[in-house]
Design a protein around this motif. Structure first.
Motif, short mmCIF file in Angstrom:
data_model
loop_
_atom_site.label_atom_id
_atom_site.label_comp_id
_atom_site.label_asym_id
_atom_site.label_seq_id
_atom_site.Cartn_x
_atom_site.Cartn_y
_atom_site.Cartn_z
N ASN A 247 -36.28 -24.15 -7.51
CA ASN A 247 -36.41 -25.20 -6.51
C ASN A 247 -35.42 -24.97 -5.38
N HIS A 250 -36.53 -28.83 -2.62
CA HIS A 250 -37.83 -29.49 -2.60
C HIS A 250 -37.87 -30.61 -3.64
N PRO A 251 -38.74 -31.63 -3.44
CA PRO A 251 -38.90 -32.65 -4.48
C PRO A 251 -39.28 -32.01 -5.81
N PRO A 263 -39.69 -35.92 -14.43
CA PRO A 263 -39.30 -35.13 -13.25
C PRO A 263 -38.54 -33.88 -13.70
N GLU A 265 -36.17 -31.79 -12.69
CA GLU A 265 -35.06 -31.55 -11.77
C GLU A 265 -34.47 -30.16 -11.99
N THR A 296 -45.29 -32.47 -1.67
CA THR A 296 -44.31 -32.43 -0.59
C THR A 296 -43.74 -33.83 -0.36
N ASP A 297 -42.68 -33.91 0.45
CA ASP A 297 -41.94 -35.16 0.54
C ASP A 297 -42.71 -36.27 1.27
N GLY A 300 -43.33 -38.86 -1.29
CA GLY A 300 -42.16 -39.69 -1.60
C GLY A 300 -41.79 -40.64 -0.49
#
Length: 375
Positions: A247, A250-251, A263, A265, A296-297, A300
Motif C-alpha cells: 500500500n 492508498h485507502p 480493513p 491496513e 479510491t478515496d 471514503g
C-alpha cells in the motif's frame, strides 16, 4: 452510472425529433398560436404581429436550424397575412413582417452554430469514452482463480474519464491487481493515469516481487510529474490462495469474510508513488468465498449533510451477494442514493472473489518467496 448521463445532441433534421427539438418547436408554435388568437380577437389593424419575432428564437434555443427556418417562415406568412388583411398596409406592419423575416435568418444562423457545437461535444464525449476504455480496460469476469469486476463512477455527468485507475492481470506470479488515484483532475491526471497503467502492465509480468513493481512504478511517476504530484496506489497479488498487499498511501482494501468486514491496513504507512515509497507486505491466507474490495478515496469522501457513506458497515450486505458485478452494482446504487446523485470526486471500484484453488493444482508460493525458493 452517473457517467451515463448525456446531453442530447441537436438533431440534424432527419429522423425522429429529439426531446429538445420537440420542446423548442412546441414553444414556438404555442407562441404563434397565442399571438394569432390575440390578434384575431383584437381585430384590425394588426397590433401584435411584432411579437412573432420571438418564435424563431425560441425554436433556436433547442431545435435544429431547419426547424427554426420552418418556424420563421410560418411566422412570416402569418404576420404577412395579418398585415395584408388591413385595408391599407401601414409602414409599421410592413416593418414588422420584415423584422420577422430578418429574425428568422438570424435565429437559423444561431441554431446552425449551436448544432455544430453540440455535434462536436457529442463527438468529444465519444472520444472520451474510447479513451477511457483504452486506459481502463474492462475487467473479468474471471482472472485466474478470481472472479473480478471493476466499476468507474464519474462525479461529472458529462464526462467518464479521470485520474482513478485499476487493472487486474493473470501473470506468471499469480493474479495481480492495482488500484490508484492520481492527484488532481483533468487531462494531466488522465495522462499520468495512463502512464502508471502502461508501466504496470509491463512490469507486473517482469518483476517477481511486488516491492520491485512498486519501485518501477515510482520511477515512472517521478519522471512524469511535478514536485507536488503523486499517485496513491494499492497493489494486490493472489497466488495459491495467499494474498499479498502493498500500500502506497492508498485507502486499505476491505476483506469480506463470513459476514465480517476487515480493513487490511498496511504494517507500516508508506508515501504515494512519486515519493520513493518503502513498502512492507501485508499477507493474508484466503478462504474460498472471500471477497476483497479495492476502492479510491472518492468512496471514503462521499457524504450527505456532513455524514460519510458507511462503507464498512454496509459492505457485507451490499457486496456479499450474487456475483461480484452484482455486488458493485448494489454498492453504486446505495452510494448514489446516499449522496442524492451528487459526488465530489470520481470513484474506482474493484471487487474480487477467491473461488478456491484450481482442481488438481499444486499450491504455489507467493511471488515474494519465489526468489528464496529458487535460491
Amino acid at each position: 452510472m452517473l457517467s451515463d448521463v448525456r446531453t442530447q445532441p441537436f438533431q440534424s433534421g432527419r429522423g425522429p425529433l429529439s426531446p429538445g427539438s420537440r420542446a423548442g418547436l412546441g414553444a414556438a408554435l404555442a407562441l404563434l398560436a397565442l399571438v394569432s388568437a390575440v390578434e384575431l380577437a383584437d381585430g384590425r389593424p394588426a397590433h401584435y404581429v411584432a411579437l412573432m419575432v420571438a418564435a424563431p428564437f425560441l425554436a433556436a434555443a433547442l431545435a435544429s436550424w431547419r426547424l427554426v427556418l420552418g418556424v420563421g417562415v410560418l411566422a412570416t406568412v402569418i404576420g404577412a397575412g395579418f398585415a395584408l388583411a388591413e385595408r391599407t398596409m401601414s409602414l409599421v406592419s410592413a416593418v414588422n413582417v420584415a423584422g420577422i423575416a430578418l429574425a428568422t435568418a438570424i435565429a437559423a444562423a444561431v441554431a446552425s452554430v449551436r448544432q455544430r457545437q453540440a455535434e462536436q461535444i457529442a463527438e468529444l464525449s465519444k472520444l472520451a469514452a474510447v479513451a477511457q476504455q483504452a486506459v481502463l480496460r474492462p475487467l473479468g469476469p474471471q482472472v485466474g482463480t478470481l472472479a473480478v469486476a471493476g466499476r468507474y463512477i464519474s462525479s461529472t455527468a458529462t464526462a467518464e474519464i479521470g485520474g482513478d485507475l485499476y487493472e487486474a492481470m493473470d501473470t506468471p506470479y499469480g493474479v495481480r491487481m492495482i488500484i490508484g488515484d492520481v492527484r488532481g483532475k483533468g487531462l494531466d491526471a488522465v495522462r499520468l493515469a495512463s502512464i502508471v497503467l502502461g508501466s504496470y502492465r509491463h512490469v507486473a509480468y517482469e518483476r517477481a516481487d511486488l516491492r520491485a513493481v512498486v519501485t518501477d512504478l515510482d520511477r515512472a511517476v517521478a519522471r512524469n510529474v511535478g514536485d507536488e504530484d503523486f499517485v496513491t496506489a494499492a497493489l494486490v497479488e493472489e497466488r495459491g490462495g495467499t494474498l499479498t498487499i502493498v500500500n502506497c498511501g492508498h485507502p486499505p482494501p476491505l476483506l469480506l469474510r463470513r459476514g465480517a468486514v476487515i480493513p487490511l491496513e498496511p504494517p507500516a504507512p508508506a508515501p504515494p508513488l512519486g515519493f520513493m515509497p518503502v513498502v512492507r507486505l501485508r499477507v493474508e491466507r484466503l478462504e474460498p468465498g472471500d471477497r476483497l474490495l479495492l476502492f479510491t478515496d472518492g468512496l471514503g469522501e462521499a457524504r450527505r449533510d456532513g455524514e460519510f457513506f458507511p462503507t464498512a458497515d454496509r459492505a457485507w450486505r451490499l457486496l456479499g451477494h450474487g456475483t461480484v458485478a452484482d455486488g458493485l452494482a448494489s454498492l453504486e446504487t446505495a452510494l448514489v442514493e446516499w449522496v442524492h446523485g451528487r459526488l465530489d470526486d470520481d470513484i474506482a471500484l474493484v471487487l474480487m472473489e477467491y473461488t478456491g484453488p484450481r482442481s488438481g493444482a499444486t499450491a504455489a508460493v507467493p511471488s515474494w518467496e519465489v526468489g528464496a525458493t529458487e535460491s
